[in-house]
Design a protein around this motif. Structure first.
Motif, PDB file in Angstrom:
ATOM      1  N   PRO A   1       0.771  -2.873   0.970  1.00 37.11           N
ATOM      2  CA  PRO A   1       1.502  -4.231   0.953  1.00 37.11           C
ATOM      3  C   PRO A   1       2.721  -4.022   0.307  1.00 37.11           C
ATOM      4  O   PRO A   1       3.900  -4.249   1.054  1.00 37.11           O
TER       5      PRO A   1
ATOM      6  N   ASN B   1      -2.410  -8.856  -0.359  1.00 32.10           N
ATOM      7  CA  ASN B   1      -3.473  -7.821   0.287  1.00 32.10           C
ATOM      8  C   ASN B   1      -4.028  -8.445   1.650  1.00 32.10           C
ATOM      9  O   ASN B   1      -5.313  -9.276   0.964  1.00 32.10           O
TER      10      ASN B   1
ATOM     11  N   GLY C   1       3.085  -2.118  -3.367  1.00 32.07           N
ATOM     12  CA  GLY C   1       2.964  -1.220  -4.377  1.00 32.07           C
ATOM     13  C   GLY C   1       3.906  -1.311  -5.404  1.00 32.07           C
ATOM     14  O   GLY C   1       5.200  -1.606  -5.213  1.00 32.07           O
ATOM     15  N   ILE C   2       3.623  -1.010  -6.603  1.00 28.89           N
ATOM     16  CA  ILE C   2       4.291  -1.350  -7.913  1.00 28.89           C
ATOM     17  C   ILE C   2       4.543  -0.107  -8.571  1.00 28.89           C
ATOM     18  O   ILE C   2       5.546   0.072  -8.984  1.00 28.89           O
TER      19      ILE C   2
ATOM     20  N   VAL D   1       3.048  -9.261 -10.281  1.00 30.71           N
ATOM     21  CA  VAL D   1       3.944 -10.061  -9.794  1.00 30.71           C
ATOM     22  C   VAL D   1       3.938 -11.574 -10.421  1.00 30.71           C
ATOM     23  O   VAL D   1       4.965 -12.005 -10.535  1.00 30.71           O
TER      24      VAL D   1
ATOM     25  N   GLN E   1      -8.366   2.530  -0.071  1.00 32.44           N
ATOM     26  CA  GLN E   1      -6.756   1.967   0.124  1.00 32.44           C
ATOM     27  C   GLN E   1      -5.984   2.872  -0.389  1.00 32.44           C
ATOM     28  O   GLN E   1      -4.911   3.187   0.380  1.00 32.44           O
ATOM     29  N   LYS E   2      -6.148   3.595  -1.441  1.00 35.12           N
ATOM     30  CA  LYS E   2      -5.187   4.456  -2.134  1.00 35.12           C
ATOM     31  C   LYS E   2      -5.053   5.715  -1.629  1.00 35.12           C
ATOM     32  O   LYS E   2      -4.210   6.421  -2.392  1.00 35.12           O
TER      33      LYS E   2
END
Ligand code: GLC
Length: 482
Positions: free
Chosen positions: A383, A168, A385-386, A26, A309-310
């Protein structure tokens, strides 16, 4: 009007200089999108060893400045480099930043107290003030509090609009209360009266939420989720107090550097009109990683930090069933040791059908985005994700859990209306995950027509920053930027 407004991003990481997670993506692309709208945008980062190793020769010395606050009494050099239309600044402190890693040190609170003081003191010595300070995540959570209290006698600093973006909420920068006087030079009353108190200490994240003019997070759904207990990380009541100033603005990606049509790293370039060429990226990747070469097999990819988290445990939990499908699996990433260990063992079990690439490589990551048919992202929370945005851009269909930004950016396949850009499931449950993955694999083998339609849809989604950059500008204006 607006055009000459100055926006300064303060952050702990940003591409192309330094990356540990999505924050860096970002910080590496939103500023340029704001510059494209006519604003003067710069970014300030700590000068880490890794930046010195790769970029020091190219950096320009801007000047030497004094930083004096609480326990800090030092001079620091400021460096800069222009990257496209954005100026990146780097603040030097050998003791704090010239280490192997970025964070995770016992003195993180002190390190980022120094960094934030340095930003203001350099600003004052250069007499160069932005209209907007856009601060990101806990590392810069004290910026607004410092402006309102410690630097309140400086009229120019008080005028600056303070924006705080949460990438996050799980990483909060919670430290002992002593830090208030020992490093931040803020009154202990902020702890005693509860303003910054959190879990019997103080929280940088809480400070950002309490003191900033506007707060945002990186998707609409996450902006709603964090107001409740399940995703609120104990900060939900603090956030609810600021609910009216909280925005959800979804991330974009740099669509120039992530373009299958021009990406110089992938095996064969393609676009939405030449999707048939994509398969060369599959066979290229198979060859490079030692998988059995086959154009027909369904290749499933994952590129991620390997953390709880993933949703990595959902995959490990169902691995036997997953590998029981007619697929190949490629996983790239590093993280928690147990995951790495389990993945390495599994790779040995499924030779030439599964590869675990234990490291980070931009090159291999791009080849996975281009070469895979499906891309896994079964996050517990996300939140924004890219990776799902990049994979859609490369026509690789994401399989995601309906949470945060994943929910906002991936439209699930609808077989009746022939719509969608990927696949999704709701419950954080291995069975539900496996069920939808099997559906996706079935579609690949049994209904290529719909599969191609989804790929076309995915590639046509606008994942650029354009729309979101305009929303950020609106938020700056509502915060008082003229
Ligand atoms: C964090 C979040 C991720 C988000 C990124 C950039 O890494 O976990 O969901 O996309 O920040 O905002």
């Amino acid at each position: 009007m607006a055009k000459s407004r100055k926006i300064l991003f303060v952050a702990a990481e940003g591409l192309p200089y330094i990356k540990s997670g999505g924050l860096a993506d970002v910080i590496g692309s939103l500023p340029q999108a704001l510059a494209d709208e006519g604003y003067e945008v710069s970014v300030v980062l700590p000068l880490y060893s890794k930046i010195i190793a790769k970029f020091f020769d190219q950096l320009e010395l801007v000047g030497t400045y004094v930083v004096k606050a609480a326990k800090f009494d030092t001079t620091t050099r400021l460096f800069s480099q222009k990257h496209k239309d954005v100026t990146f600044y780097f603040i030097e402190h050998a003791g704090y930043f010239e280490r192997d890693g970025l964070y995770g040190y016992g003195d993180d609170g002190e390190r980022f107290a120094f960094f934030q003081h340095a930003v203001y003191q350099i600003m004052m010595q250069r007499k160069d003030y932005p209209d907007v300070l856009h601060n990101h995540d806990w590392h810069t959570g004290m910026m607004a509090a410092l402006a309102r209290i410690r630097y309140a006698s400086n009229k120019e600093i008080v005028k600056i609009r303070q924006i705080y973006t949460i990438h996050n909420l799980a990483f909060q920068g919670n430290f002992e209360a002593d830090l208030l006087y020992s490093a931040l030079e803020l009154p202990m009353s902020l702890y005693h009266d509860g303003t910054l108190r959190f879990h019997n200490g103080i929280s940088y994240m809480k400070a950002g939420i309490v003191f900033s003019d506007k707060i945002s997070t990186v998707s609409n759904t996450y902006a709603t989720e964090i107001l409740g207990q399940a995703f609120g990380e104990n900060m939900d009541s603090v956030l609810r107090e600021r609910q009216h100033d909280l925005w959800g603005i979804v991330n974009g990606i740099d669509i120039e550097s992530n373009d299958p049509k021009t990406d110089p790293i992938i095996f064969e370039n393609y676009d939405v009109n030449s999707l048939e060429k994509k398969v060369k990226n599959k066979t290229g990747l198979q060859q490079q990683l030692g998988l059995r070469v086959s154009e027909d097999v369904c290749l499933v990819g994952l590129v991620s930090r390997l953390t709880w988290q993933k949703g990595i445990n959902l995959i490990l939990n169902k691995l036997k069933d997953i590998m029981g499908l007619d697929i190949q699996l490629v996983i790239l990433g590093t993280g928690e040791q147990q995951y790495e260990y389990d993945l390495r063992n599994s790779e040995n079990m499924y030779k030439r059908r599964m590869v675990y690439y234990g490291g980070y490589s931009d090159e291999v990551a791009r080849k996975i985005y281009a070469g895979a048919d499906l891309f896994l992202m079964p996050s517990m929370f996300e939140p924004c994700g890219i990776s799902q945005l990049i994979s859609m851009r490369y026509g690789t269909l994401p399989v995601v859990r309906e949470t945060g930004g994943l929910k906002d950016t991936v439209e699930p396949y609808n077989q009746f209306e022939h719509k969608g850009t990927g696949f999704s499931f709701y419950n954080f449950d291995p069975e539900d995950f496996f069920h939808v993955l099997r559906m996706a694999v079935d579609l690949y083998y049994l209904n290529q027509k719909d599969f191609k339609m989804l790929q076309t849809n995915a590639m046509n989604v606008d994942v650029s920053w354009k729309k979101s950059a305009k929303l950020y500008i609106q938020m700056y204006q509502q915060a008082g930027m003229k």
